[in-house]
Design an enzyme around this catalytic site. Structure first.
Site, PDB file in Angstrom:
ATOM      1  N   SER A 153       0.859  -1.189   0.000  1.00 21.28           N
ATOM      2  CA  SER A 153       0.000   0.000   0.000  1.00 21.28           C
ATOM      3  C   SER A 153       0.892   1.235   0.000  1.00 21.28           C
ATOM      4  O   SER A 153       2.071   1.145   0.329  1.00 21.28           O
ATOM      5  CB  SER A 153      -0.859   0.029   1.262  1.00 21.28           C
ATOM      6  OG  SER A 153      -0.080   0.451   2.370  1.00 21.28           O
ATOM      7  N   ASP A 154       0.354   2.371  -0.351  1.00 20.58           N
ATOM      8  CA  ASP A 154       1.116   3.595  -0.121  1.00 20.58           C
ATOM      9  C   ASP A 154       1.040   3.930   1.373  1.00 20.58           C
ATOM     10  O   ASP A 154       0.274   3.324   2.134  1.00 20.58           O
ATOM     11  CB  ASP A 154       0.618   4.759  -0.996  1.00 20.58           C
ATOM     12  CG  ASP A 154       1.725   5.803  -1.209  1.00 20.58           C
ATOM     13  OD1 ASP A 154       2.712   5.792  -0.441  1.00 20.58           O
ATOM     14  OD2 ASP A 154       1.604   6.632  -2.124  1.00 20.58           O
ATOM     15  N   TYR A 155       1.840   4.874   1.756  1.00 21.51           N
ATOM     16  CA  TYR A 155       2.044   5.260   3.156  1.00 21.51           C
ATOM     17  C   TYR A 155       0.706   5.527   3.871  1.00 21.51           C
ATOM     18  O   TYR A 155       0.018   6.492   3.549  1.00 21.51           O
ATOM     19  CB  TYR A 155       2.884   6.533   3.131  1.00 21.51           C
ATOM     20  CG  TYR A 155       3.669   6.845   4.372  1.00 21.51           C
ATOM     21  CD1 TYR A 155       5.030   6.560   4.450  1.00 21.51           C
ATOM     22  CD2 TYR A 155       3.068   7.478   5.445  1.00 21.51           C
ATOM     23  CE1 TYR A 155       5.754   6.889   5.570  1.00 21.51           C
ATOM     24  CE2 TYR A 155       3.800   7.802   6.567  1.00 21.51           C
ATOM     25  CZ  TYR A 155       5.146   7.500   6.625  1.00 21.51           C
ATOM     26  OH  TYR A 155       5.865   7.829   7.731  1.00 21.51           O
TER      27      TYR A 155
END
Ligand code: BGC
Length: 741
Positions: free
Chosen positions: A288-290
């Site tokens: 996932s992104d941050y």
């Protein structure tokens, strides 16, 4: 002597024999089967907590160190990967805890944003794409991989493959611009550069295609904002660079921050599972992104952490970056039947598969002395300079203002970017260090004759209102034969969370240019920026403009190479430049309207207060020489829908200097069951020609180039007439036609 010879002669047959009887190394498919067996064995031994631990990525301290918490988590098998932990002194000790003290001895995967260089910084990706030479991107990412590997890193969160049609969005700087075809070519090259053909090789690192997907279409250019588009646009414009990366073997993808048609991309089963796994057969894992998993709550897709973990995991996210919902909520979800054991095992398998393929189990550590010899070598700097040379785009050059003579008596070097060591490194500059940067002032001083007087004045800051330095800058220009003004953007104005509602030169920089121009001295503007800017006044009034982008560690040397003619600029814009921010989104491959713009007809598609045309079209860029593109020929006038067509065209250097032209090939499907773009890039070649030299170029158009996704969401080549266009930019084209039967 004779004895040695006899010995040598005797040993040869023995070696040959050994070679013949040695078992052949396992084939790729055998190796993969072995890996799957090893994964089975591990999964059988793992507790639920250990499984969820593999799905967790946490970030380190900003300086490369791990957090003290990581030691304990790794020891317990609860941390699969880190973000930003780097430097052998940091990675090796943490890895030793995994390999020596944890129950199952699963190595940690160390990731970091190595976007356009690790320590040797290359031009920003948008600048590098201006070279229209993907081989350069392969070279720069391969050097970046080698440098990163030496610091214990095994994974980069790059390449960034978001198509961006909106220069208000700061992250346009990180990608290859607005075009899917050019974007796909750079995607392939960057994946190959980072990973090579086998990312377990020393000096190679795992790549991550991001941000999956359509993140670049954020409404209003505002970062993290909602995106909404048809499946056709997704498939034809936003998917192709990702498809190219997957086909090139990219090991991981990153799910994005944006909501897409009502389902955020970090919980979107259509993009994460149907397309990626089902259609494209992607075998790696998705991170996932941050904190984008936890952000599903803000999106309103999830009620709480548990709901967020459920949505993301079930949609196809495998590893969670920084937020911890998978870890904290996984057991409850499993118990309640909202998540299956099989789903968790699948995510674990994908992550372990990549760790095995990386060779991490056999080679978990990095040689601590490697960094000393790998970073910022003379060779790497030379490559950074050569790539920056080829990334520059000459936007205007009236009366052959450029190139300048090295023997010029005096020269004014003006502007807030003339001697700035930070800005040329751009956003996401890895472990690049400003003191290493060659500024334009330094580059120019190294370039001109010892007798040349260089008069430097900053003039003003990049941002801010003060004009206190103007007088000194004007005096420097007056005292010189020629003035070069370096203006643009600071690194912090581009990249993530750097959206802007104005594309004008920030601060008082335009006023500075006006003051210098008013001295009557020949004035050259060099732009150092990370996105298209609106520079109408400069274009109308200043005789020469060079787009140098944020050129990296060697920016100043490369700029001097071009200003003084050691390098003839040959780059082309990978993105359309608007005249006014109100034209955005403006891009070359748009659909036609029922009323295409006509100057004399009010009731056509245009603006009252600004021309409908761009300031500079996609693919635009000048040279110190001139080229002629002629003789566009097709191998056939009619082809079958599954047939190929060969297109040939001549390009000739009709000027007086050697130089590069990027010949571009576009097509248009004139009438179809769905409206089609007025042109679409389908081929390009950058060629170097001596004065008078002519080259005969060949392109092949295949069904893949001529088809589109129809109303039933099938990819088809429809019968009918097509235009083929070739030229030096998306507007300066010659054309011909053919028919698909
Ligand atoms: C960015 C990603 C990046 C990640 C890790 C996020 O904020 O969107 O592109 O890879 O941070 O640094």
């Amino acid at each position: 002597m004779d004895l040695i010879k006899t010995f040598r002669l005797a040993i040869i047959p023995i070696v040959v024999l050994l070679f013949l009887i040695a078992p052949a190394p396992p084939s790729r498919s055998q190796r993969q089967k072995n890996v799957e067996r090893q994964i089975d064995a591990l999964i059988a031994k793992m507790t639920l907590e250990e499984k969820l631990g593999q799905l967790q990525q946490l970030d380190g301290e900003g300086n490369g160190a791990f957090r003290s918490e990581h030691l304990d988590l790794v020891r317990k098998g609860l941390l699969g990967s880190t973000l930003g932990v780097r430097g052998a002194k940091n990675t090796n000790p943490l890895q030793h805890v995994a390999m020596d003290e944890s129950r199952l001895k699963i190595p940690v995967l160390f990731g970091f944003d190595v976007i356009h260089g690790y320590r040797t910084i290359f031009p920003i990706p948008l600048g590098e794409a201006s070279s229209w030479d993907p081989a350069l991107a392969e070279q720069s990412t391969s050097i970046a991989a080698r440098e990163a590997y030496s610091t214990g890193l095994r994974w980069t969160f790059a390449p960034m493959l978001d198509i961006a049609r909106d220069p208000r969005w700061g992250r346009i700087t990180e990608g290859a611009g607005e075009d899917p075809f050019l974007g796909a070519a750079f995607a392939r090259a960057r994946v190959r550069g980072f990973q090579g053909t086998d990312y377990s090789a020393p000096n190679k690192i795992l790549a991550c295609a991001k941000h999956w997907v359509a993140y670049g279409a954020a409404e209003g250019g505002r970062d993290y904002n909602t995106t909404e588009m048809s499946e056709n646009t997704l498939r034809e414009i936003y998917f192709p660079p990702f498809k190219a990366a997957v086909d090139a073997g990219v090991g991981t993808l990153m799910s994005a921050f944006n909501d897409l048609n009502g389902v955020p991309t970090s919980a979107n089963p259509f993009t994460l599972t149907k397309v990626l796994r089902g259609e494209w057969k992607f075998e790696g894992f998705v991170v996932s992104d941050y904190t984008s998993v936890k952000e599903l709550i803000n999106h309103g897709l999830a009620a709480d952490d548990k709901d967020a973990a459920r949505a993301a995991l079930n949609a196809g996210v495998d590893m969670e970056m920084v937020s911890r919902t998978f870890n904290q909520q996984g057991p409850a979800l499993l118990k309640e039947g909202q998540l299956t054991q099989a789903k968790i095992d699948e995510a674990v398998r994908r992550i372990l598969r990549i760790k095995f393929r990386l060779g991490l189990f056999e080679h978990p550590y990095v040689d601590e002395t490697l960094e000393n010899s790998a970073l910022l070598t003379a060779e790497n700097r030379a490559a950074a300079r050569a790539i920056a040379d080829r990334s520059m785009v000459l936007l205007k050059n009236d009366r052959e203002t450029l190139p300048l003579s090295k023997a010029v008596g005096s020269i004014a070097v003006i502007g807030p970017l003339a001697d700035d060591k930070r800005a040329p490194l751009g956003w996401w500059s890895g472990d690049g260090k400003p003191p290493d940067t060659v500024t334009p002032l330094a580059g120019i001083k190294l370039k001109v004759s010892p007798a040349t007087k260089v008069n430097y004045a900053k003039g003003c800051e990049i941002l801010g209102d003060s004009t206190a330095g103007f007088a000194e800058a004007v005096a420097a220009a007056r005292a010189s034969e020629v003035a070069i003004v370096f203006v643009g953007e600071p690194a912090e104005s581009v990249g993530e969370a750097a959206s802007k509602s104005s594309l004008d030169l920030p601060g008082r920089q335009l006023d500075l240019v006006k003051e210098i121009q008013a001295t009557g001295k020949p004035t050259i503007v060099v732009l150092m920026n990370g996105r298209p800017l609106t520079i109408g006044w400069v274009v109308e009034n200043v005789p020469a403009i060079l787009e140098a982008w944020m050129g990296g560690t060697e920016a100043g040397n490369a700029i001097a190479d071009v200003l003084f003619g050691d390098v003839n600029p040959g780059g082309k814009l990978p993105v359309t430049w608007p005249r006014a921010v109100g034209q955005v989104p403006i891009y070359y491959n748009h659909m036609n309207t029922g009323r295409p713009p006509e100057a004399a007809n009010r009731y056509t598609s245009k603006y009252l207060d600004v021309p409908w045309t761009p300031q500079f079209p996609f693919g635009y860029g000048l040279s110190y020489t001139q080229f002629k593109i002629t003789n566009l020929q097709l191998s056939a006038q009619r082809i079958r829908p599954n047939g190929n067509l060969t297109v040939t065209v001549d390009v000739e250097n009709v000027g007086k200097r050697p130089g590069d032209e990027v010949v571009q090939l576009y097509t248009r499907d004139i009438a179809a069951s769905m409206t089609r773009p007025v042109k679409e890039l389908k081929g390009f070649q950058r060629v170097t020609l001596r004065p008078g030299e002519k080259k005969h170029l060949q392109f092949v158009l295949t069904p893949e180039h001529l088809g589109f996704w129809n109303r039933e969401m099938r990819f088809v080549v429809e019968p009918g007439e097509f235009k083929v266009m070739a030229g030096s930019n998306s507007e300066d084209l010659i054309e011909t036609k053919f028919t698909v039967e």
